[in-house]
Write a protein that holds these residues in place. Structure first.
Motif, PDB file in Angstrom:
ATOM      1  N   ILE A  12      78.684-110.557 -40.166  1.00  0.00           N
ATOM      2  CA  ILE A  12      80.096-110.219 -40.936  1.00  0.00           C
ATOM      3  C   ILE A  12      81.335-110.414 -40.322  1.00  0.00           C
ATOM      4  O   ILE A  12      82.571-110.825 -40.575  1.00  0.00           O
ATOM      5  CB  ILE A  12      79.943-108.870 -41.586  1.00  0.00           C
ATOM      6  CG1 ILE A  12      78.642-108.868 -42.156  1.00  0.00           C
ATOM      7  CG2 ILE A  12      81.037-108.479 -42.288  1.00  0.00           C
ATOM      8  CD1 ILE A  12      78.088-107.394 -42.781  1.00  0.00           C
ATOM      9  N   ASP A  31      82.318-107.756 -28.142  1.00  0.00           N
ATOM     10  CA  ASP A  31      81.062-107.895 -28.626  1.00  0.00           C
ATOM     11  C   ASP A  31      80.270-108.172 -27.177  1.00  0.00           C
ATOM     12  O   ASP A  31      80.611-108.367 -26.169  1.00  0.00           O
ATOM     13  CB  ASP A  31      80.897-109.287 -29.376  1.00  0.00           C
ATOM     14  CG  ASP A  31      79.667-109.115 -30.270  1.00  0.00           C
ATOM     15  OD1 ASP A  31      78.556-109.084 -29.950  1.00  0.00           O
ATOM     16  OD2 ASP A  31      79.949-109.227 -31.443  1.00  0.00           O
ATOM     17  N   ASN A  35      73.148-109.463 -30.563  1.00  0.00           N
ATOM     18  CA  ASN A  35      72.635-110.155 -31.713  1.00  0.00           C
ATOM     19  C   ASN A  35      73.569-111.407 -32.222  1.00  0.00           C
ATOM     20  O   ASN A  35      73.737-111.574 -33.413  1.00  0.00           O
ATOM     21  CB  ASN A  35      72.656-109.119 -32.904  1.00  0.00           C
ATOM     22  CG  ASN A  35      71.645-109.481 -33.829  1.00  0.00           C
ATOM     23  OD1 ASN A  35      70.581-110.217 -33.707  1.00  0.00           O
ATOM     24  ND2 ASN A  35      71.894-109.029 -35.177  1.00  0.00           N
ATOM     25  N   SER A  36      74.237-111.995 -31.401  1.00  0.00           N
ATOM     26  CA  SER A  36      75.095-113.211 -31.738  1.00  0.00           C
ATOM     27  C   SER A  36      75.484-113.917 -30.481  1.00  0.00           C
ATOM     28  O   SER A  36      74.936-113.580 -29.458  1.00  0.00           O
ATOM     29  CB  SER A  36      76.533-112.269 -32.189  1.00  0.00           C
ATOM     30  OG  SER A  36      77.002-111.600 -31.376  1.00  0.00           O
ATOM     31  N   LEU A  80      82.753-102.982 -36.617  1.00  0.00           N
ATOM     32  CA  LEU A  80      81.568-103.580 -36.984  1.00  0.00           C
ATOM     33  C   LEU A  80      80.338-103.334 -36.057  1.00  0.00           C
ATOM     34  O   LEU A  80      79.379-103.617 -36.534  1.00  0.00           O
ATOM     35  CB  LEU A  80      81.716-104.971 -37.445  1.00  0.00           C
ATOM     36  CG  LEU A  80      82.756-105.461 -38.513  1.00  0.00           C
ATOM     37  CD1 LEU A  80      83.782-106.300 -37.738  1.00  0.00           C
ATOM     38  CD2 LEU A  80      82.144-106.172 -39.731  1.00  0.00           C
ATOM     39  N   LYS A  84      71.782-102.463 -36.651  1.00  0.00           N
ATOM     40  CA  LYS A  84      71.511-102.288 -38.031  1.00  0.00           C
ATOM     41  C   LYS A  84      70.013-102.518 -38.758  1.00  0.00           C
ATOM     42  O   LYS A  84      69.980-102.671 -40.031  1.00  0.00           O
ATOM     43  CB  LYS A  84      72.523-103.388 -38.819  1.00  0.00           C
ATOM     44  CG  LYS A  84      71.902-104.836 -38.230  1.00  0.00           C
ATOM     45  CD  LYS A  84      72.651-106.069 -39.060  1.00  0.00           C
ATOM     46  CE  LYS A  84      72.125-107.257 -38.979  1.00  0.00           C
ATOM     47  NZ  LYS A  84      72.734-108.319 -39.695  1.00  0.00           N
ATOM     48  N   TYR A 148      68.954 -94.965 -38.881  1.00  0.00           N
ATOM     49  CA  TYR A 148      70.189 -95.921 -39.118  1.00  0.00           C
ATOM     50  C   TYR A 148      70.999 -95.532 -40.131  1.00  0.00           C
ATOM     51  O   TYR A 148      72.303 -95.368 -39.733  1.00  0.00           O
ATOM     52  CB  TYR A 148      69.509 -97.273 -39.675  1.00  0.00           C
ATOM     53  CG  TYR A 148      70.700 -98.108 -40.076  1.00  0.00           C
ATOM     54  CD1 TYR A 148      71.700 -98.925 -39.122  1.00  0.00           C
ATOM     55  CD2 TYR A 148      70.963 -98.546 -41.553  1.00  0.00           C
ATOM     56  CE1 TYR A 148      72.983 -99.593 -39.464  1.00  0.00           C
ATOM     57  CE2 TYR A 148      71.981 -99.577 -41.678  1.00  0.00           C
ATOM     58  CZ  TYR A 148      72.836 -99.931 -41.112  1.00  0.00           C
ATOM     59  OH  TYR A 148      73.942-100.572 -41.305  1.00  0.00           O
TER      60      TYR A 148
HETATM   61  N1  LIG Z   1      74.244-107.001 -42.763  1.00  0.00           N
HETATM   62  C1  LIG Z   1      74.326-106.079 -43.718  1.00  0.00           C
HETATM   63  O1  LIG Z   1      73.449-106.160 -44.660  1.00  0.00           O
HETATM   64  C2  LIG Z   1      74.838-104.755 -43.574  1.00  0.00           C
HETATM   65  C3  LIG Z   1      74.956-103.935 -44.284  1.00  0.00           C
HETATM   66  C4  LIG Z   1      75.607-102.796 -44.440  1.00  0.00           C
HETATM   67  C5  LIG Z   1      76.459-102.402 -43.277  1.00  0.00           C
HETATM   68  N2  LIG Z   1      76.273-103.262 -42.208  1.00  0.00           N
HETATM   69  C6  LIG Z   1      77.026-103.163 -40.960  1.00  0.00           C
HETATM   70  O2  LIG Z   1      78.062-104.085 -40.622  1.00  0.00           O
HETATM   71  C7  LIG Z   1      78.083-104.190 -39.239  1.00  0.00           C
HETATM   72  C8  LIG Z   1      77.814-105.685 -39.105  1.00  0.00           C
HETATM   73  O3  LIG Z   1      76.815-106.230 -39.393  1.00  0.00           O
HETATM   74  P1  LIG Z   1      76.316-107.699 -39.403  1.00  0.00           P
HETATM   75  O4  LIG Z   1      75.324-108.006 -40.467  1.00  0.00           O
HETATM   76  O5  LIG Z   1      77.548-108.569 -39.246  1.00  0.00           O
HETATM   77  O6  LIG Z   1      75.604-107.485 -38.146  1.00  0.00           O
HETATM   78  P2  LIG Z   1      75.503-108.289 -36.753  1.00  0.00           P
HETATM   79  O7  LIG Z   1      74.180-107.757 -35.758  1.00  0.00           O
HETATM   80  O8  LIG Z   1      75.398-109.930 -36.982  1.00  0.00           O
HETATM   81  O9  LIG Z   1      76.906-108.244 -35.907  1.00  0.00           O
HETATM   82  C9  LIG Z   1      76.928-106.817 -35.061  1.00  0.00           C
HETATM   83  C10 LIG Z   1      77.614-107.563 -33.916  1.00  0.00           C
HETATM   84  O10 LIG Z   1      77.781-106.203 -32.989  1.00  0.00           O
HETATM   85  C11 LIG Z   1      77.540-106.661 -31.790  1.00  0.00           C
HETATM   86  N3  LIG Z   1      77.014-105.364 -30.923  1.00  0.00           N
HETATM   87  C12 LIG Z   1      75.795-104.605 -31.085  1.00  0.00           C
HETATM   88  N4  LIG Z   1      75.976-103.528 -30.663  1.00  0.00           N
HETATM   89  C13 LIG Z   1      76.997-103.578 -29.866  1.00  0.00           C
HETATM   90  C14 LIG Z   1      77.611-102.837 -28.826  1.00  0.00           C
HETATM   91  N5  LIG Z   1      76.973-101.606 -28.370  1.00  0.00           N
HETATM   92  N6  LIG Z   1      78.495-103.145 -28.261  1.00  0.00           N
HETATM   93  C15 LIG Z   1      79.459-104.306 -28.645  1.00  0.00           C
HETATM   94  N7  LIG Z   1      78.884-105.126 -29.448  1.00  0.00           N
HETATM   95  C16 LIG Z   1      77.835-104.853 -30.190  1.00  0.00           C
HETATM   96  C17 LIG Z   1      76.224-107.687 -31.798  1.00  0.00           C
HETATM   97  O11 LIG Z   1      76.153-108.627 -30.930  1.00  0.00           O
HETATM   98  C18 LIG Z   1      76.871-108.552 -32.866  1.00  0.00           C
HETATM   99  O12 LIG Z   1      77.605-109.660 -32.704  1.00  0.00           O
HETATM  100  C19 LIG Z   1      77.074-103.405 -38.686  1.00  0.00           C
HETATM  101  O13 LIG Z   1      77.713-102.214 -38.293  1.00  0.00           O
HETATM  102  C20 LIG Z   1      76.270-103.020 -39.652  1.00  0.00           C
HETATM  103  O14 LIG Z   1      75.450-101.630 -39.475  1.00  0.00           O
HETATM  104  C21 LIG Z   1      75.566-104.464 -42.295  1.00  0.00           C
END
Ligand SMILES: NC(=O)c1ccc[n+]([C@@H]2O[C@H](COP(=O)([O-])OP(=O)(O)OC[C@H]3O[C@@H](n4cnc5c(N)ncnc54)[C@H](O)[C@@H]3O)[C@@H](O)[C@H]2O)c1
Length: 349
Positions: A12, A31, A35-36, A80, A84, A148
């Motif tokens: 996202i 970041d 997870n990227s 973000l 998750k 979570y």
């Molecule tokens: N995808 C969904 O269905 C969904 C739904 C509701 C809420 N969310 C929330 O939206 C946000 C983004 O979700 P997404 O689907 O893009 O997830 P994603 O895992 O693709 O993106 C999260 C990013 O944060 C980075 N990250 C994780 N922990 C970190 C840390 N401690 N320090 C620095 N970077 C860190 C990861 O490397 C990744 O690039 C999250 O907070 C998630 O909980 C997602």
């Protein structure tokens, strides 16, 4: 505006960065790439033709994060970054509370120290009580059923108490429903390195032969076809909601929550059917048992976001499925796994 985007290389976050850059804002991504991939940042720059600054920093590393705050004056933070997966959070709650909660507290400490007073936070529909009446309004009872979700709830509570104590602080809580799809350029989309958490990656894994079959958890719910009903929203529409939230945050103080969903419920079987139809491909699935903790129906009331943010989603379920599959085909080609598509496709891969 200069905006710090934590988790900006993620599924996202990367779409949010594209929207910010297209709107003429400066973006700094933090970041840890857990997870990227760093290559996503190059793609963001390729799609927008704009420069992005970034740092490979974990948000729980206060010292490294402070170097960034000391060097740049941000107008706002879009937060973000975090873990998750519901299932992983049950196995490892400590990690989830540490990364999500402590990471957010450290971020906000630095925001206060460096006089940044606006933050947009990625919350989730999982904060709502499982028995909430649909369409779910922001005023519905909050009670999450997983570690979570409870980290999201704890962060929301933290922000409410923070804004009560500091009247010039502005927090927008965005409660996402079920983001799916990919960037319409076909260049970017979800590429989870960790265990996928959502239906669509599993569906596409089943189509492309990476998994033997897609399991649908239950077809005996009281819904249109017995399968669970969810609110799927195109990730580009979701990203645009962040820009509207950013502008709202510049003009308002306090803590306000908004649902970001399509406002329409589709069943899992309807999603599978639509995906198969628009992409002319068969989706191998079987009906399994209900999964513990799943709720039958969840979809959003989005009237508050429409009214106060001036935001509305535009993309259809068909577009979500087309964009998702276009991205998946690109990924498969990059990985040279065309031959593994075992189920008959009417389209050439
Ligand atoms: N995808 C969904 O269905 C969904 C739904 C509701 C809420 N969310 C929330 O939206 C946000 C983004 O979700 P997404 O689907 O893009 O997830 P994603 O895992 O693709 O993106 C999260 C990013 O944060 C980075 N990250 C994780 N922990 C970190 C840390 N401690 N320090 C620095 N970077 C860190 C990861 O490397 C990744 O690039 C999250 O907070 C998630 O909980 C997602």
């Amino acid at each position: 505006m200069k905006v710090l985007v934590t988790g900006g290389a993620g599924y996202i976050g990367s779409m949010v960065c594209i929207e910010l850059l297209n709107e003429g804002h400066d973006v700094f991504i933090v970041d840890n790439f857990s997870n990227s991939e760093m290559g996503t940042i190059t793609k963001i720059m390729g799609i927008t033709g704009k420069m992005v600054q970034y740092a490979n920093v974990d948000i729980t590393d206060r010292t490294a994060l402070e170097v960034i705050f000391r060097s740049y004056q941000f107008d706002s933070v879009i937060h973000l970054a975090g873990k998750k997966s519901v299932s992983e959070s049950i196995e490892n709650p400590l990690q989830y509370y540490y990364d999500n909660l402590i990471g957010t507290v450290m971020l906000v400490q630095l925001m206060q120290q460096y006089d940044v007073q606006s933050i947009i936070f990625s919350s989730s529909a999982t904060v709502y009580h499982p028995a909430s009446i649909c369409p779910i309004q922001e005023t519905a009872t909050l009670k999450s059923s997983s570690p979570y979700g409870r980290t999201k709830l704890a962060i929301e509570n933290f922000f409410r108490e923070l804004t009560a104590a500091h009247s010039n602080f502005s927090v927008v809580l965005l409660r996402y429903f079920n983001p799916i799809g990919a960037h319409s350029s076909g260049e970017m989309g979800e590429k989870p390195l960790e265990v996928p958490n959502n239906l669509l990656p599993y569906l596409m894994d089943a189509v492309s032969g990476k998994r033997p079959i897609l399991e649908v958890f239950g077809n005996d719910y009281d819904t249109v076809d017995g399968s669970g009903v969810r609110d799927f929203i195109h990730v580009e529409d979701l990203a645009k909601g962040h820009i509207k939230a950013l502008y709202y945050s510049m003009q308002n103080t306090g803590c306000e929550a908004f649902n970001l969903g399509s406002g329409t419920g589709y069943s899992v079987l309807q999603l599978i059917d639509t995906f198969a139809k628009v992409n002319e491909i068969d989706v191998p699935y079987h009906i399994g048992l209900r999964r513990e903790g799943d709720i039958p129906v969840s979809f959003a009331d989005i009237s508050k976001a429409q009214r106060f943010l001036g935001w509305r989603p535009n993309k259809t379920l068909e577009e979500m499925c087309i964009d998702a599959w276009r991205w998946q085909l690109k990924l498969l080609k990059e990985q040279h796994v065309e031959a593994q598509i075992v189920f008959p496709s009417k389209k050439t891969v």
